[in-house]
Design an enzyme around this catalytic site. Sequence first.
Site, mmCIF file in Angstrom:
data_model
loop_
_atom_site.group_PDB
_atom_site.id
_atom_site.type_symbol
_atom_site.label_atom_id
_atom_site.label_comp_id
_atom_site.label_asym_id
_atom_site.label_seq_id
_atom_site.Cartn_x
_atom_site.Cartn_y
_atom_site.Cartn_z
ATOM 1 N N ASP A 28 41.643 29.802 44.838
ATOM 2 C CA ASP A 28 40.620 29.710 45.850
ATOM 3 C C ASP A 28 40.892 28.495 46.774
ATOM 4 O O ASP A 28 41.968 27.634 46.637
ATOM 5 C CB ASP A 28 39.239 29.443 44.989
ATOM 6 N N ASP A 43 36.223 28.415 53.189
ATOM 7 C CA ASP A 43 34.804 28.897 54.138
ATOM 8 C C ASP A 43 33.880 27.663 54.091
ATOM 9 O O ASP A 43 33.788 26.736 53.429
ATOM 10 C CB ASP A 43 34.538 29.949 53.586
ATOM 11 N N HIS A 62 39.651 38.046 22.895
ATOM 12 C CA HIS A 62 38.726 39.123 22.817
ATOM 13 C C HIS A 62 37.992 39.467 23.980
ATOM 14 O O HIS A 62 38.126 40.300 24.739
ATOM 15 C CB HIS A 62 37.725 38.980 21.547
ATOM 16 N N ASP A 117 36.586 38.063 39.810
ATOM 17 C CA ASP A 117 36.797 36.985 38.998
ATOM 18 C C ASP A 117 35.750 36.405 38.503
ATOM 19 O O ASP A 117 34.618 36.611 39.103
ATOM 20 C CB ASP A 117 37.742 35.921 39.892
ATOM 21 N N GLY A 160 29.688 34.100 49.215
ATOM 22 C CA GLY A 160 28.426 33.701 49.197
ATOM 23 C C GLY A 160 27.559 34.498 48.675
ATOM 24 O O GLY A 160 26.209 34.583 48.809
ATOM 25 N N CYS A 203 40.148 41.462 16.597
ATOM 26 C CA CYS A 203 39.611 42.309 15.835
ATOM 27 C C CYS A 203 40.382 42.990 14.746
ATOM 28 O O CYS A 203 39.999 43.661 13.888
ATOM 29 C CB CYS A 203 39.189 43.558 16.590
ATOM 30 N N GLY A 244 39.135 25.834 47.198
ATOM 31 C CA GLY A 244 38.530 24.465 46.740
ATOM 32 C C GLY A 244 37.391 24.211 47.501
ATOM 33 O O GLY A 244 36.625 23.210 46.962
HETATM 34 ZN ZN LIG Z 1 38.987 42.059 19.813
#
Ligand SMILES: [Zn+2]
Lengths: 403, 395
Positions: free
Chosen positions: B99, B153, B341, B273, B223, B316, B101
């Site tokens: 990004d 930005d 996980h 993200d 934004g 798992c 910053g």
């Molecule tokens: Zn898992």
Amino acid sequence: MKFSVEKVVGGGRLGSILPAGRHENAVIETPMCTLFTKVGSAPHLGYDMLKRVSNIPDIATMSLGGLAPHHENIREFGKGLGEFTALKSNIIFTTLHDASFAITSGKNDRNGVALWGKGGKFKMDPSLYVKVQEAFRPDWFQALSDGDTDKDTGKKRLIKAVNNSLDFLDNTVQLLQKSEVLKNSSLIGAIQGGFDVEERQRSAKETSARPVHGFLIEGFEKGHSGLDLFSLESFSSLLAKTVSCLPENKPRIMETAWSPLQVLRAFKLGIDVFSSVYPYLLTQKGQALITDYTIPPKSASAELEREQSGDCLPPNSGLFIDLTNKSNFEDFRPVLPGCDCYCCSNFTRSYIHHLLNTSELLAYVLLMIHNFHQYFKFFSCLRKSAREGTLDDLQASLELQSS
Amino acid sequence: MAAKGKHALSLNILAQCSTSKARACLMSLPHAQVDTPVFMPVGTQGTLKGLVPDQLRELDCKIMLGNTYHLGHRPGPELLEQAGGLHKFMSWDRALLTDSGGFQMVSLLELAHITEEGVKFKSPHNGTEMLLTPEKSIEIQNSIGADIIMQLDDVVHSSIEGERLEEAMYRTIRWLDRCIKAHQRPTEQCLFPIVQGGLNSDLRTRCAEELIKRDVGGYAIGGLSGGESKSDFWRMVTLSTDLLPDEKPRYLMGVGFAVDLVVCVALGCDMFDCVFPTRTARFGCALVKTGQLNLKNASFATDFRPIDADCPWPCCKNYTRAYLHVLANTEPAACNILTVHNVAYQLQLMRTMRKSIMEDKFPDFVQQFFNDMFPSGEFPDWAVEALASVNISLR
Ligand SMILES: [Zn+2]
Ligand SMILES: [Zn+2]
């Protein structure tokens, strides 16, 4: 469990352990260390990260402090502690105390022993103790014992500690006769007596007279104290005199946090099985083991800068570097050049310094891998050296590096 | 301006949902071929919360994030350059995105002050006055060397309206031009502009129209995900994807809750993200298709099932909820297991969506997803509306 000594070298025993029960096809060579765990897991390392460490010890030590409070749930689980903690391929050895921290003193009495975990105190008497072990189904288990003594403990308290421990043992042995679940598990007697030869020897003889498969020698410090026992004049002779009262054909275990050099010294005094809490304690401080085990030491690591901060460990605790130190900022070498561990194969000192500097968990994951790797490797070097008759050279080399 | 096709990114649209705006693409970057829609886990300081790069490779993760604000402070651009870039420094050979910053600065530092020149702030480390300009942000990002970099930005809170919002939008465009000019490695790193304009359709439209006049490799939608109402949120997302050209990737910044991911894929977003999956792992929470399990909760003490019986990873295959309950309350190893996980969950969710788009069964997937997540059938109104806007009607 069966134990036999093949050869005695410089006082140390090259031996082998033949486990019973589900691991009966294994042969475990001694001297060796166990896998130190926290609440049943290798510190910082889940199952898939632990797999990246080579030569993982066959025996995993699990202290009861953090686990005993959950015994009823684990009983309901029904498959024992090894399966519960995803370490089912290991031999599970339950001990009373976590070897990485000091215990709160003064909470034991003739009725029972205080265990310590994140949730605080958990008091155990022999019948609860057997109940807990039946839920956990360990392969080896330390007898309930009163090890709350150290170099300053008076004779009266030492006599009590020995007596309490023997009483707990007798009670336990009696209760175990009725236990179907634990009939293949090996009971490990605990030797007490602080720094009093008489009490040490009484404890050793009396415990040997009872049906135990090995001995855990404790009561020199209250949990982990950070004290170098070898710096106390009486320690070595006291340990030798204690061990002389123990039978040949059973392994002797000490859980003390020891550097390679201290391990070698204890080995020569007759100790067979050690903890791997030492590399964990280094990891927690952002330090990495860089002792060179080759004879004579190759220059590569002997040349490495030594930073023996020693704020918690004694100054002769071996050779390590402190990766929190700024000097690592732009050092793009591996932690230990030439080390083939997962950490050194992939990452630099600079990166680990950055991770420590930013309090990232990965720092501890990587250092734990390196420190375990080097510590486990030491034990195969120790065995090899003892077998090949170069034990004195190894000791001289370790002493040189630590001086 | 660079000639067309010279960007460090190319996008190949493989399938387009015949009902909604969802699409499946292959995004080629210098360090990876990335299947989209994609979720990018956030490795703020050059590490993903205790995971080693090999663990991410095993999960088939192709791209992750680093934060310029943090990396710019520690270890700093000079060291990263000396190390040969962030890829080498952290031993991650796949794609990275950084990004600008700016967002972190404005959200983390109370005293950040924005002028035409850049973002003025007091260093949290030594208290000195510092200035992050568009040029400086790009310079640091050039040193870090991520495959995709972001323009600086002018970030305003999503509740801001009026003149300040308009100023921020126009400044963002001016700053984009400065970023494009300052960018030293356009063939190795693809610069994304950011569509701003808050919750104002008119401003957002004008912003997007300006951005698409510039020759860039992809677009971010910014934004949003700042606490605005979900009803405003999805309308701004869909407006943005309508305005942006099809042939370039659209990155919806800071979005990562499962429901939001599914809805915004339907609205035509390709990249996402969010710190949520890794942050929640640290608090002992595991993501599952019905929501999340707080493993610290006493109800898991005797639950001997894995977190998710269908999860094929070590988290798992080896551990029960009961043991993780014990571990999560005491040991850092639990965080590592739960992070694996949760990242695996996010990546699997994206893969499943992608597969359904490729088979043109995306609406069926969406229905199934909502049925699992909301077994009562009480779906959130905003999601129902958003999906209806792209012809997916939940039953
Ligand atoms: Zn898992
Ligand atoms: Zn190493």
